[in-house]
Design a protein around this motif. Structure first.
Motif, PDB file in Angstrom:
ATOM      1  N   GLU A  69       1.068  11.069  -4.434  1.00 22.42           N
ATOM      2  CA  GLU A  69       0.302   9.857  -4.694  1.00 22.42           C
ATOM      3  C   GLU A  69       0.763   8.709  -3.801  1.00 22.42           C
ATOM      4  O   GLU A  69      -0.042   7.916  -3.333  1.00 22.42           O
ATOM      5  CB  GLU A  69       0.441   9.459  -6.166  1.00 22.42           C
ATOM      6  CG  GLU A  69      -0.267   8.175  -6.550  1.00 22.42           C
ATOM      7  CD  GLU A  69      -1.791   8.335  -6.620  1.00 22.42           C
ATOM      8  OE1 GLU A  69      -2.251   9.455  -6.853  1.00 22.42           O
ATOM      9  OE2 GLU A  69      -2.498   7.331  -6.433  1.00 22.42           O
ATOM     10  N   HIS A 190      -1.084   0.369  -7.639  1.00 22.81           N
ATOM     11  CA  HIS A 190      -2.479   0.518  -7.218  1.00 22.81           C
ATOM     12  C   HIS A 190      -3.293   1.241  -8.276  1.00 22.81           C
ATOM     13  O   HIS A 190      -4.509   1.147  -8.284  1.00 22.81           O
ATOM     14  CB  HIS A 190      -2.542   1.264  -5.882  1.00 22.81           C
ATOM     15  CG  HIS A 190      -1.962   2.646  -5.937  1.00 22.81           C
ATOM     16  ND1 HIS A 190      -0.630   2.891  -6.164  1.00 22.81           N
ATOM     17  CD2 HIS A 190      -2.544   3.857  -5.800  1.00 22.81           C
ATOM     18  CE1 HIS A 190      -0.417   4.202  -6.158  1.00 22.81           C
ATOM     19  NE2 HIS A 190      -1.564   4.809  -5.946  1.00 22.81           N
TER      20      HIS A 190
ATOM     21  N   ALA C  47       1.530  -9.946  -1.167  1.00 24.94           N
ATOM     22  CA  ALA C  47       2.170  -8.646  -1.355  1.00 24.94           C
ATOM     23  C   ALA C  47       1.678  -7.965  -2.628  1.00 24.94           C
ATOM     24  O   ALA C  47       1.658  -6.738  -2.711  1.00 24.94           O
ATOM     25  CB  ALA C  47       3.686  -8.812  -1.400  1.00 24.94           C
ATOM     26  N   LEU C  48       1.275  -8.755  -3.606  1.00 22.01           N
ATOM     27  CA  LEU C  48       0.749  -8.166  -4.838  1.00 22.01           C
ATOM     28  C   LEU C  48      -0.505  -7.362  -4.529  1.00 22.01           C
ATOM     29  O   LEU C  48      -0.620  -6.189  -4.893  1.00 22.01           O
ATOM     30  CB  LEU C  48       0.398  -9.273  -5.841  1.00 22.01           C
ATOM     31  CG  LEU C  48       1.526  -9.865  -6.673  1.00 22.01           C
ATOM     32  CD1 LEU C  48       0.991 -11.020  -7.495  1.00 22.01           C
ATOM     33  CD2 LEU C  48       2.128  -8.802  -7.568  1.00 22.01           C
ATOM     34  N   ASN C  51       0.031  -4.235  -2.553  1.00 25.49           N
ATOM     35  CA  ASN C  51       0.522  -3.101  -3.320  1.00 25.49           C
ATOM     36  C   ASN C  51      -0.583  -2.389  -4.088  1.00 25.49           C
ATOM     37  O   ASN C  51      -0.354  -1.315  -4.641  1.00 25.49           O
ATOM     38  CB  ASN C  51       1.615  -3.555  -4.293  1.00 25.49           C
ATOM     39  CG  ASN C  51       3.000  -3.389  -3.712  1.00 25.49           C
ATOM     40  OD1 ASN C  51       3.480  -2.281  -3.536  1.00 25.49           O
ATOM     41  ND2 ASN C  51       3.642  -4.498  -3.382  1.00 25.49           N
ATOM     42  N   THR C  52      -1.756  -3.016  -4.163  1.00 24.70           N
ATOM     43  CA  THR C  52      -2.840  -2.374  -4.911  1.00 24.70           C
ATOM     44  C   THR C  52      -3.803  -1.621  -3.999  1.00 24.70           C
ATOM     45  O   THR C  52      -4.745  -0.994  -4.480  1.00 24.70           O
ATOM     46  CB  THR C  52      -3.673  -3.412  -5.691  1.00 24.70           C
ATOM     47  OG1 THR C  52      -4.303  -4.271  -4.743  1.00 24.70           O
ATOM     48  CG2 THR C  52      -2.818  -4.228  -6.621  1.00 24.70           C
ATOM     49  N   ARG C  54      -3.351   0.948  -1.849  1.00 26.33           N
ATOM     50  CA  ARG C  54      -3.188   2.365  -1.535  1.00 26.33           C
ATOM     51  C   ARG C  54      -4.316   3.201  -2.148  1.00 26.33           C
ATOM     52  O   ARG C  54      -4.792   2.906  -3.234  1.00 26.33           O
ATOM     53  CB  ARG C  54      -1.837   2.828  -2.072  1.00 26.33           C
ATOM     54  CG  ARG C  54      -1.642   4.316  -2.055  1.00 26.33           C
ATOM     55  CD  ARG C  54      -0.230   4.669  -2.366  1.00 26.33           C
ATOM     56  NE  ARG C  54       0.599   4.616  -1.171  1.00 26.33           N
ATOM     57  CZ  ARG C  54       0.629   5.557  -0.234  1.00 26.33           C
ATOM     58  NH1 ARG C  54      -0.151   6.605  -0.328  1.00 26.33           N
ATOM     59  NH2 ARG C  54       1.418   5.456   0.813  1.00 26.33           N
ATOM     60  N   GLU C  55      -4.712   4.255  -1.425  1.00 27.92           N
ATOM     61  CA  GLU C  55      -5.776   5.112  -1.948  1.00 27.92           C
ATOM     62  C   GLU C  55      -5.242   6.081  -2.994  1.00 27.92           C
ATOM     63  O   GLU C  55      -4.106   6.506  -2.925  1.00 27.92           O
ATOM     64  CB  GLU C  55      -6.401   5.901  -0.805  1.00 27.92           C
ATOM     65  CG  GLU C  55      -7.650   5.232  -0.288  1.00 27.92           C
ATOM     66  CD  GLU C  55      -8.319   6.070   0.764  1.00 27.92           C
ATOM     67  OE1 GLU C  55      -8.529   7.270   0.503  1.00 27.92           O
ATOM     68  OE2 GLU C  55      -8.622   5.523   1.831  1.00 27.92           O
ATOM     69  N   LEU C  56      -6.100   6.428  -3.937  1.00 23.27           N
ATOM     70  CA  LEU C  56      -5.685   7.336  -4.995  1.00 23.27           C
ATOM     71  C   LEU C  56      -5.633   8.768  -4.477  1.00 23.27           C
ATOM     72  O   LEU C  56      -6.462   9.179  -3.672  1.00 23.27           O
ATOM     73  CB  LEU C  56      -6.682   7.282  -6.150  1.00 23.27           C
ATOM     74  CG  LEU C  56      -6.889   5.957  -6.861  1.00 23.27           C
ATOM     75  CD1 LEU C  56      -7.901   6.147  -7.985  1.00 23.27           C
ATOM     76  CD2 LEU C  56      -5.588   5.427  -7.423  1.00 23.27           C
TER      77      LEU C  56
END
Lengths: 253, 401, 155
Positions: A69, A190, C47-48, C51-52, C54-56
């Motif tokens: 992941e 994420h 940066a928050l 951090n979100t 990225r691919e699943l």
């Protein structure tokens, strides 16, 4: 008293009462300004993880899923890993511990049943401490506690000085050899900001790992914490760890 | 990662601990800063505490401190994963981080203390050189005068007083500089080998010891190179102060050791085992016996027994050289030793020192030679020798102030 | 210059130099530090969000059920019902987004079940484990379906 002065006194008071970083964290938590993803307000969450040692079967699916992941490099780099403890003669200061390749490929049987020892698995990950020793020592603010209680890394700002690696009591940080910056468990930030659970929790077959939101009154964690005796790792270091272990043995460190 | 490059592991380590994070370069960094702080303390003996005997080394000690201070941040810089981002430390310093604050302490010490003090002390010479010399060197000195060539008695008196003031400020600054380096390690609660409030004190006194030994050696070496006789009174005094500093250092380190052994906390067995095995040579043999007992014995002997000048010179040189080796071993044992055991206290790893690696022995040796090269240039630009300009330095002239 | 500072001109110049350097530093700082630095704490707020992004890799079990309700149905009441599909099938986010883009590989029926069920003293005693003899050389799937193993071979 003027508005700004009152504000100042209030914040000064908070700084005196709480420690600096805690006061800041407090501010950001209550103000809830952090809007990090669409439809997600950091104010409404305070993340942690519940780990139930009594049901962990050491299958290593979590380690594998984490590497997949999060694109964790192969080799001795782990955002999460599983340890096997073998404690002979009841309480022992010297347990036998192993974690072959972080438990990624599971654990080959190594001990005999009925050898008079107890044996169990302990999944480990970043404890997402509320007063993180690693955040404290970062010289530039490249690692930080997010408003929703997740310790994150700013990869494009990290110097690669490795001070935080030294400061983490749990061995949760490593230097990513591809970027020369520090890396660690982000609690799948994420994913959790999209309403999903972490990759490790997603694949855990027994529910030994559970993402918990301590601010969500409907989260079953509250009931669990009330009815079980839980412990954090190395409590003497007062890191404010938010990885709660059920059934943690005294030999675990 | 190439499995052959993995360190030899014994017992259990957290999986991420397989790689050692801080290399020999981080050993160099407290060693170099320690030499700076120590050399400065020796210089301040002459300036503030009016120990006249050590005056021949005053300027030399300052220049040595400067040379080493210039090099001190280089190993850190070289070790960073992203050296180009180092300036962030000045832009957004994290006030809770000892490392971020060190950047400012370093700058303060370099600019506000060392450079200023040297400049004030050399100002008269600089003005004179700017008048005498020709060509490029003249321009250089001219620039350093900042366009003021007032070297009348009032101006020099001001310089002297300002210089004294800076030295007085400089002593706590030197303490701060090296105490801080100790704090960088001593404040890491995750690491029991480092985490002790005594760490800054231990670092400080070992710094003073190493700095004095360094200046002593540099003084003897430069005298020999120039074919001049060493000033025995000066040497004896430095030797005496080295002994004093050593005794304090010894007391503090013993206190630390006794405390650890008596408290014997959860980490003790693990650390004790490490000292008896992996660290035996560098800790017991080099740091404690060769680097501490032997020099203390030598320096003590010189105090007790009347020896010829030749013998004393030889003994001082041996003691100082052993001291430097011993203090280097001490830095090594702190930095490398602190990473050889697992934070689970269940296992140990090994540090493999490579030669031609960005953080290997090669760069370390170069970085160790660099300060001497810089010192050589500095000495050429700013000759610190007494005979050449007897009356220039107000300190050297022994003015009561 | 006159007065008491007449002989301190060089000191004043040094002081000016220092002040100048400091001002330059302040300007550099103002220019180089990200504007919103420190908004939520001592870090870059961006940066928050970073951090979100990225691919699943793992879609999550809820996603699978949309199309594979039959499987979910067959798992009902089974001891395996709680296990996430991707624990066994591996990361399938791309498949869930577009079934044609990623063909799931079927787990190898011999070794695969033992990853969880092989005898191991460190496993909780309450967790059902089997030894080498149990399967009698057959693949597990001969007698157990993967989705509801108690109910015998695949329904």
């Amino acid at each position: 008293m003027s508005e700004s002065r009152r504000d100042f006194l209030a914040s000064a008071g908070k700084l005196l009462l709480l420690t600096g970083p805690a006061a800041l964290a407090f501010d950001f938590v209550v103000s809830g300004r952090a809007q990090v993803a669409p439809g997600y307000s950091a104010r409404e969450h305070w993340w942690g993880m519940l780990i139930d040692i009594e049901v962990c079967i050491g299958c290593g699916k979590c380690v594998k899923a984490c590497k997949e992941e999060n694109g964790v490099p192969e080799g001795p780099y782990f955002r999460t890993w599983v340890e096997r403890y073998h404690v002979a003669g009841g309480v022992s200061e010297h347990p036998d511990v192993d974690s072959p390749n972080g438990g990624l490929d599971g654990f080959r049987e190594r001990y005999r049943a009925g050898d008079g020892a107890k044996s169990f698995f302990v999944p480990k990950l970043c404890n997402h401490c509320a007063t993180s020793p690693c955040v404290q020592v970062c010289p530039v603010g490249a690692t930080f506690e997010s408003p929703d209680g997740v310790v994150l890394v700013d990869k494009d700002y990290c110097l690669g000085c490795r001070y935080c690696v030294q400061a983490c009591p749990y061995g949760c940080r490593f230097i990513d050899p591809r970027t020369n910056t520090v890396d660690k468990c982000s609690l799948c930030y994420h994913r959790i900001t999209k309403g999903l659970t972490t990759a490790c929790c997603e694949v855990c077959p027994t529910g030994a790992r559970q993402l918990v939101d301590l601010k969500d009154p409907k989260d079953p964690v509250h009931e669990f914490l009330r009815t079980h005796k839980v412990q954090v790792l190395k409590p003497q270091l007062a890191t404010g760890s938010k990885a709660y272990y059920n059934g943690l043995d005294g030999s675990v460190r | 990662m190439d499995p052959a490059a993995l360190p030899v592991v014994q017992g259990f380590l957290y999986p991420n601990e397989a790689e050692l994070q801080w290399s020999i370069l981080i050993v160099l960094y407290p060693f170099l800063t320690g030499l700076v702080a120590g050399a400065f303390i020796l210089a301040s003996l002459a300036r503030v505490f009016n120990v006249h005997e050590v005056r021949p080394t005053y300027r030399l000690a300052l220049l040595s401190a400067l040379a080493f201070l210039i090099v001190a941040p280089l190993p850190l810089q070289l070790h960073l994963g992203h050296p180009e981002r180092a300036f962030e430390m000045y832009l957004t310093p994290h006030t809770t981080s000892a490392m971020a604050m060190f950047g400012f302490v370093y700058l303060w010490y370099l600019l506000a203390v060392l450079l200023l003090e040297i400049w004030l002390d050399y100002r008269k010479s600089i003005v004179l050189w700017a008048r005498e010399k020709t060509g490029l060197t003249r321009r250089f000195y001219k620039l350093l005068t900042l366009g003021v060539d007032d070297i009348g008695p009032e101006a020099l008196d001001l310089d002297d007083r300002a210089g004294r003031f800076i030295t007085i400020v400089g002593i706590p600054s030197a303490f701060l500089l090296h105490g801080y380096v100790g704090f960088i390690f001593g404040s890491i609660k995750a690491n029991p080998w480092w985490s002790t409030p005594l760490m800054p004190v231990v670092f400080l006194f070992s710094a003073i010891v190493s700095g004095i030994a360094l200046v002593l050696l540099v003084y003897m070496a430069t005298s020999a190179l120039r074919g001049k006789a060493v000033d025995m009174a000066c040497l004896d005094t430095i030797g005496r102060y080295l002994l004093y500093a050593f005794l304090v250092d010894f007391a503090v380190e013993t206190l630390d050791l006794a405390h650890r052994m008596y408290e014997a906390d959860e980490s003790f067995k693990s650390l004790d085992f490490m000292v008896r095995t992996k660290l035996y040579f560098s800790h017991i043999v080099v740091q404690i016996v060769l680097g501490m007992f032997v020099p203390i014995a030598i320096l003590g002997l010189v105090q007790l027994v009347k020896l010829s000048e030749r013998a004393r010179r030889g003994l001082y040189a041996v003691a100082a050289a052993l001291t430097l080796i011993g203090i280097f071993a001490m830095r090594w044992n702190v930095v490398i030793g602190g990473q050889l055991f697992s934070k689970s206290f269940l296992g140990y790893t090994t540090y493999k020192l490579e030669l031609a690696h960005r953080e290997g022995l090669g760069p370390a040796i170069l970085l160790m030679l660099l300060p001497f090269l810089i010192l050589w240039v500095l000495v050429k630009l700013f000759p610190p020798w007494e005979e050449e300009d007897e009356a220039i330095s107000p300190v050297r002239a022994g003015r009561p102030s | 210059m006159n007065g008491p500072l007449r002989h301190a001109r060089h000191l004043i110049r040094v002081a000016a130099l220092f002040v100048g350097l400091f001002v330059v530093f302040l300007f550099a700082k103002a220019a180089l530090v990200p504007k919103d630095f420190g908004l939520y704490g001592h870090y870059r707020p961006s940066a928050l969000a970073a951090n979100t992004t990225r691919e699943l890799s793992y879609a999550g079990r809820a996603a699978c059920v949309d199309c594979h309700s039959d499987v979910e149905e067959s798992r009902k009441g089974s001891k395996h019902a709680r296990i996430g599909c991707e624990a066994c099938h591996g990361p399938l986010a791309r498949h869930a987004a577009d079934p044609g883009a990623q063909a799931p590989v079927k787990p190898d029926p011999r070794a695969f079940c033992l990853g969880c069920h092989a005898q191991n003293v460190a496993r909780p005693a309450t967790f059902k484990q089997v030894d080498a003899e149990h399967a009698q050389g057959e693949p597990c799937s001969t007698c157990h379906g993967p989705h509801a193993p108690e109910k015998g071979p695949k329904p």
